[in-house]
Design a protein around this motif. Structure first.
Motif, PDB file in Angstrom:
ATOM      1  N   LEU A  84       0.813  -1.215   0.000  1.00  0.00           N
ATOM      2  CA  LEU A  84       0.000   0.000   0.000  1.00  0.00           C
ATOM      3  C   LEU A  84       0.846   1.264   0.000  1.00  0.00           C
ATOM      4  CD1 LEU A  84      -2.863   1.249   0.357  1.00  0.00           C
ATOM      5  CD2 LEU A  84      -2.550   1.007   2.830  1.00  0.00           C
ATOM      6  N   PHE A  85       0.518   2.169  -0.920  1.00  0.00           N
ATOM      7  CA  PHE A  85       1.097   3.513  -0.928  1.00  0.00           C
ATOM      8  C   PHE A  85      -0.033   4.492  -0.653  1.00  0.00           C
ATOM      9  CE2 PHE A  85       4.136   1.204  -3.604  1.00  0.00           C
ATOM     10  CZ  PHE A  85       5.350   1.684  -3.118  1.00  0.00           C
ATOM     11  N   VAL A  86       0.138   5.311   0.392  1.00  0.00           N
ATOM     12  CA  VAL A  86      -0.901   6.270   0.771  1.00  0.00           C
ATOM     13  C   VAL A  86      -0.360   7.686   0.549  1.00  0.00           C
ATOM     14  CG1 VAL A  86      -2.314   7.143   2.687  1.00  0.00           C
ATOM     15  CG2 VAL A  86      -1.788   4.693   2.550  1.00  0.00           C
ATOM     16  N   THR A 116      -1.364   1.462  -7.371  1.00  0.00           N
ATOM     17  CA  THR A 116      -2.256   2.612  -7.418  1.00  0.00           C
ATOM     18  C   THR A 116      -2.227   3.300  -6.064  1.00  0.00           C
ATOM     19  OG1 THR A 116      -3.652   1.380  -8.934  1.00  0.00           O
ATOM     20  CG2 THR A 116      -4.626   3.337  -7.924  1.00  0.00           C
ATOM     21  N   ILE A 117      -1.740   4.530  -6.049  1.00  0.00           N
ATOM     22  CA  ILE A 117      -1.670   5.270  -4.777  1.00  0.00           C
ATOM     23  C   ILE A 117      -3.079   5.470  -4.227  1.00  0.00           C
ATOM     24  CG2 ILE A 117      -1.061   7.484  -3.703  1.00  0.00           C
ATOM     25  CD1 ILE A 117       1.144   7.790  -5.819  1.00  0.00           C
ATOM     26  N   LEU A 118      -3.201   5.271  -2.915  1.00  0.00           N
ATOM     27  CA  LEU A 118      -4.489   5.499  -2.260  1.00  0.00           C
ATOM     28  C   LEU A 118      -4.444   6.903  -1.650  1.00  0.00           C
ATOM     29  CD1 LEU A 118      -6.307   3.074   0.172  1.00  0.00           C
ATOM     30  CD2 LEU A 118      -5.857   5.430   0.817  1.00  0.00           C
ATOM     31  N   GLU A 119      -5.268   7.795  -2.187  1.00  0.00           N
ATOM     32  CA  GLU A 119      -5.268   9.167  -1.655  1.00  0.00           C
ATOM     33  C   GLU A 119      -6.371   9.332  -0.628  1.00  0.00           C
ATOM     34  OE1 GLU A 119      -5.517  12.374  -4.495  1.00  0.00           O
ATOM     35  OE2 GLU A 119      -5.187  13.880  -2.935  1.00  0.00           O
ATOM     36  N   ARG A 120      -6.011  10.005   0.448  1.00  0.00           N
ATOM     37  CA  ARG A 120      -6.989  10.285   1.514  1.00  0.00           C
ATOM     38  C   ARG A 120      -6.896  11.755   1.890  1.00  0.00           C
ATOM     39  NH1 ARG A 120      -4.218  12.972   4.476  1.00  0.00           N
ATOM     40  NH2 ARG A 120      -2.433  12.278   5.593  1.00  0.00           N
ATOM     41  N   ARG A 136      -9.574   2.987  -6.796  1.00  0.00           N
ATOM     42  CA  ARG A 136      -8.993   4.210  -6.235  1.00  0.00           C
ATOM     43  C   ARG A 136      -8.942   5.212  -7.373  1.00  0.00           C
ATOM     44  NH1 ARG A 136      -3.985   0.976  -3.478  1.00  0.00           N
ATOM     45  NH2 ARG A 136      -5.331  -0.526  -2.410  1.00  0.00           N
ATOM     46  N   ARG A 137      -9.741   6.255  -7.248  1.00  0.00           N
ATOM     47  CA  ARG A 137      -9.851   7.202  -8.365  1.00  0.00           C
ATOM     48  C   ARG A 137      -8.914   8.385  -8.181  1.00  0.00           C
ATOM     49  NH1 ARG A 137     -15.922   8.357 -10.326  1.00  0.00           N
ATOM     50  NH2 ARG A 137     -15.233   7.617 -12.345  1.00  0.00           N
ATOM     51  N   GLY A 138      -7.996   8.521  -9.127  1.00  0.00           N
ATOM     52  CA  GLY A 138      -7.068   9.655  -9.096  1.00  0.00           C
ATOM     53  C   GLY A 138      -7.841  10.964  -9.137  1.00  0.00           C
ATOM     54  N   GLY A 139      -7.340  11.972  -8.446  1.00  0.00           N
ATOM     55  CA  GLY A 139      -8.008  13.274  -8.438  1.00  0.00           C
ATOM     56  C   GLY A 139      -9.160  13.335  -7.448  1.00  0.00           C
ATOM     57  N   THR A 140      -9.436  12.223  -6.762  1.00  0.00           N
ATOM     58  CA  THR A 140     -10.477  12.237  -5.727  1.00  0.00           C
ATOM     59  C   THR A 140      -9.863  11.780  -4.404  1.00  0.00           C
ATOM     60  OG1 THR A 140     -11.331   9.950  -5.618  1.00  0.00           O
ATOM     61  CG2 THR A 140     -12.026  11.281  -7.510  1.00  0.00           C
ATOM     62  N   VAL A 141     -10.581  12.079  -3.315  1.00  0.00           N
ATOM     63  CA  VAL A 141     -10.097  11.624  -2.005  1.00  0.00           C
ATOM     64  C   VAL A 141     -10.985  10.510  -1.459  1.00  0.00           C
ATOM     65  CG1 VAL A 141      -8.876  13.760  -1.463  1.00  0.00           C
ATOM     66  CG2 VAL A 141     -11.308  13.564  -0.866  1.00  0.00           C
ATOM     67  N   GLY A 142     -11.779   9.920  -2.355  1.00  0.00           N
ATOM     68  CA  GLY A 142     -12.557   8.732  -1.971  1.00  0.00           C
ATOM     69  C   GLY A 142     -13.822   9.079  -1.212  1.00  0.00           C
ATOM     70  N   PHE A 143     -14.118   8.237  -0.235  1.00  0.00           N
ATOM     71  CA  PHE A 143     -15.391   8.325   0.492  1.00  0.00           C
ATOM     72  C   PHE A 143     -15.155   8.749   1.938  1.00  0.00           C
ATOM     73  CE2 PHE A 143     -15.489   4.633  -2.424  1.00  0.00           C
ATOM     74  CZ  PHE A 143     -16.372   5.141  -3.365  1.00  0.00           C
ATOM     75  N   ALA A 144     -16.221   9.264   2.567  1.00  0.00           N
ATOM     76  CA  ALA A 144     -16.129   9.565   4.006  1.00  0.00           C
ATOM     77  C   ALA A 144     -15.816   8.256   4.730  1.00  0.00           C
ATOM     78  CB  ALA A 144     -17.448  10.132   4.494  1.00  0.00           C
ATOM     79  N   ALA A 199       1.633   8.411 -13.273  1.00  0.00           N
ATOM     80  CA  ALA A 199       3.045   8.049 -13.482  1.00  0.00           C
ATOM     81  C   ALA A 199       3.440   6.952 -12.493  1.00  0.00           C
ATOM     82  CB  ALA A 199       3.930   9.279 -13.300  1.00  0.00           C
ATOM     83  N   TRP A 200       2.910   7.046 -11.280  1.00  0.00           N
ATOM     84  CA  TRP A 200       3.228   6.039 -10.248  1.00  0.00           C
ATOM     85  C   TRP A 200       2.678   4.670 -10.656  1.00  0.00           C
ATOM     86  CZ3 TRP A 200       6.521   6.817  -6.316  1.00  0.00           C
ATOM     87  CH2 TRP A 200       6.639   5.788  -5.387  1.00  0.00           C
TER      88      TRP A 200
END
Ligand code: MCA
Ligand code: AMP
Length: 508
Positions: free
Chosen positions: A275-277, A298-302, A320-328, A290-291
């Protein structure tokens, strides 16, 4: 009665075999779980021996080390309130924090003892210790004389565990008060959400004076009883060297940009990783992609804040959608509101408001400011602007607060502008955030002189350097004849951002 002390929960997650390695450093030092237990007990006993009043703050401005982390754990353990301070802060900044938080104990590095102790003694603080990153200093000397057995202090869920200073739109920093319950709830939710597993090994490469390194990364590993590879500073080559031994990495976007610049980054180096966060600042889609291409991960953005710890996350399983921070996150209620406080439809842009067990207890000694930041129905106004798409993914599209996030550090224009405006010959100034390939965004200062004054941009920067933490220093300063204003007389920072947007294109 149940003890809600966060340390009790972290301690309970230590593996049965306390002789296993808990932390390994870049210098080849190994700390077992037993070492963490004993050293945190000794430091907690030292704090206890000072007979501090309940709720005392322990202010700490030291270089990153395992011992600095142990001091954090000891503060929790003894039931006091940890107040971490960025090592880049200069004396004026430290004077403010000490004056505002009135800590009972100050811990600093030996090289800063002269000026820090002067500030502390002037504020009537009797306990000033030193701690260096080579396992020396008066704090450890004194702790060495204390017992290595300590009963964890009993605390309620809403008792304070830490105060994190976070700046305000009007200049001075506010202390966000976080409780044991705030942090434990967040740590437990993330443990599940990111599927921490037996055998996980975290590369800890972030500073430990902000939420990302101190809470998200550290609590994450400890609450899972996971080993950490502890790096005193982010060094992309060292991270690459350690990746094959690790499974989890957390970083601000700049860390990913710098790792991508390393030719050695490949699928092979990352093959052991789970996992990459990323978080603390927006991760550019190009970095995310690029990552993926280079590493197959796939980087997990929070997304989170000092006042709330983590609020949202992309899923562990699922897209994991790039450009989004996911769900609450589970337990967090998040809504996007219009200017008049009305709920918005899918895709509409508005202010992000949140509620949950992770939301802080208020700003230290600022009850009015605290109530201003909450809605009548108890939601905290984040100051971030976002939207929710048809599948529920949240995106941060901007900020209503005037904030620049540079390499993951927050820079509040009002603070820098106030310093510039105080300089001789300055009529007014504006600091704007301009895209930067390494730091994501950096501050650029536009300064207008008083009639007849001759201002030098270099001189302005030099004066700022003597007053402020280095990451707050504008990367460029321009002396201009006027600032664009709207009909209300307000400086139009959007026009300035647009005018200077290409300033750092191609800069490496
Ligand atoms: C260093 N410099 C910077 C920054 N860092 N300039 C702008 N922004 C920065 N972030 C400048 C220094 O002023 C100096 O300039 C030069 O770079 C070298 O300094 P050095 O300390 O050697 O830099 P570095 O080691 O390369 O540091 C870059 C870094 C660091 C590793 C990206 O900034 C970093 O660790 N950032 C992470 C911050 C973080 O942990 N944020 C989490 C906040 P000169 O030579 O001119 O003096 S927690 C948070 O936001 C929440 C709630 C969340 O969601 O996580
Ligand atoms: P601080 O409270 O100083 O730690 O900064 C919190 C702020 O960082 C938030 O209010 C956001 O503006 C920003 N932030 C944190 N994570 C993200 C992210 N993933 N994307 C965009 N902004 C973020």
């Amino acid at each position: 009665m149940k003890n809600h002390n966060l340390f009790a929960a972290l301690r309970a997650a230590f593996p049965d075999n306390l002789d296993e390695i808990a932390v390994e450093t870049e210098n080849g030092l190994f700390y077992s779980w037993r070492d963490l237990e004993r050293a945190s007990a000794m430091l907690a006993n030292l704090l206890k021996s000072l007979q501090l009043p309940e709720g005392s703050r322990i202010a700490v401005q030291v270089d990153k080390s395992v011992e600095a982390m142990l001091l954090y754990l000891a503060t929790l353990r003894a039931g006091y309130v940890f107040l971490p301070l960025n090592t880049a802060y200069q004396s004026g900044e430290i004077e403010y924090f000490i004056g505002n938080a009135e800590p009972a104990v100050v811990v600093c590095s030996r090289k800063n003892f002269g000026w820090v102790s002067k500030i502390a003694f002037k504020a009537g603080i009797l306990n000033v210790f030193t701690l260096d990153d080579n396992r020396t200093g008066s704090l450890l000397d004194r702790a060495a004389q204390c017992s290595d057995r300590h009963e964890v202090a009993s605390r309620k869920a809403d008792d304070l565990a830490a105060i994190l200073y976070t700046s305000g739109t009007t200049g001075r920093s506010k202390g966000a008060m976080l409780s044991h319950g705030n942090m434990l709830s967040n740590a437990l939710v993330l443990k599940d959400y990111w599927a921490w597993q037996p055998g996980d090994v975290l590369i800890h490469a972030l500073p430990i004076f902000h939420v990302h390194g101190l809470f998200v990364a550290l609590h994450g590993a400890l609450i899972n009883g996971s080993k950490m590879i502890w790096l005193s500073k982010f060094d992309p080559r060292l991270v690459l060297e350690k990746l094959p031994e690790a499974t989890v990495f957390m970083g601000v976007p700049t860390l990913y940009v710098r790792l991508l610049a390393e030719p050695g980054l490949s699928r092979e180096t990352c093959s052991n990783m789970r996992l990459f966060v990323a978080g603390s600042a927006p991760l550019l889609l190009e970095t995310f992609q690029a990552w993926q291409e280079r590493t197959g991960h796939t980087i997990l953005e929070r997304y989170g804040m000092s006042e709330t710890a983590m609020l949202t996350s992309n899923p562990y399983e699922g897209e994991r959608r790039g450009g989004t921070v996911g769900f609450a996150l589970p337990g967090v209620t998040l809504r996007v509101q219009g200017d008049a406080g009305q709920p918005l439809l899918v895709g509409e842009i508005g202010g992000i408001e949140v509620k949950g067990p992770n939301v802080f207890q208020g700003y230290w000694r600022m009850p009015e400011k605290t109530s201003e930041e909450f809605t009548a129905d108890g939601f905290f106004k984040t100051g971030d602007v976002g939207k929710i798409d048809e599948r529920g993914y949240i995106s941060i599209v901007g900020r209503s607060k005037d904030l620049i996030i540079s390499g993951g550090y927050n820079v509040y224009p009002a603070e820098i502008e106030a310093c510039i405006n105080d300089m001789q010959g300055v009529a007014e100034s504006a600091l704007v955030g301009i895209p930067h390939p390494d730091f994501g965004e950096v501050g650029v200062a536009l300064v207008v002189g008083k009639p007849g004054a001759t201002l030098q941009a270099d001189q302005i920067i030099a004066v700022l350097k003597s007053m402020l933490a280095n990451f707050k220093i504008p990367k460029k300063c321009f002396v201009v004849s006027e600032l664009p204003r709207n009909t209300m007389g307000k400086v139009q920072k959007n026009l300035l951002r647009d005018q200077y947007k290409a300033l750092f294109v191609g800069v490496t």
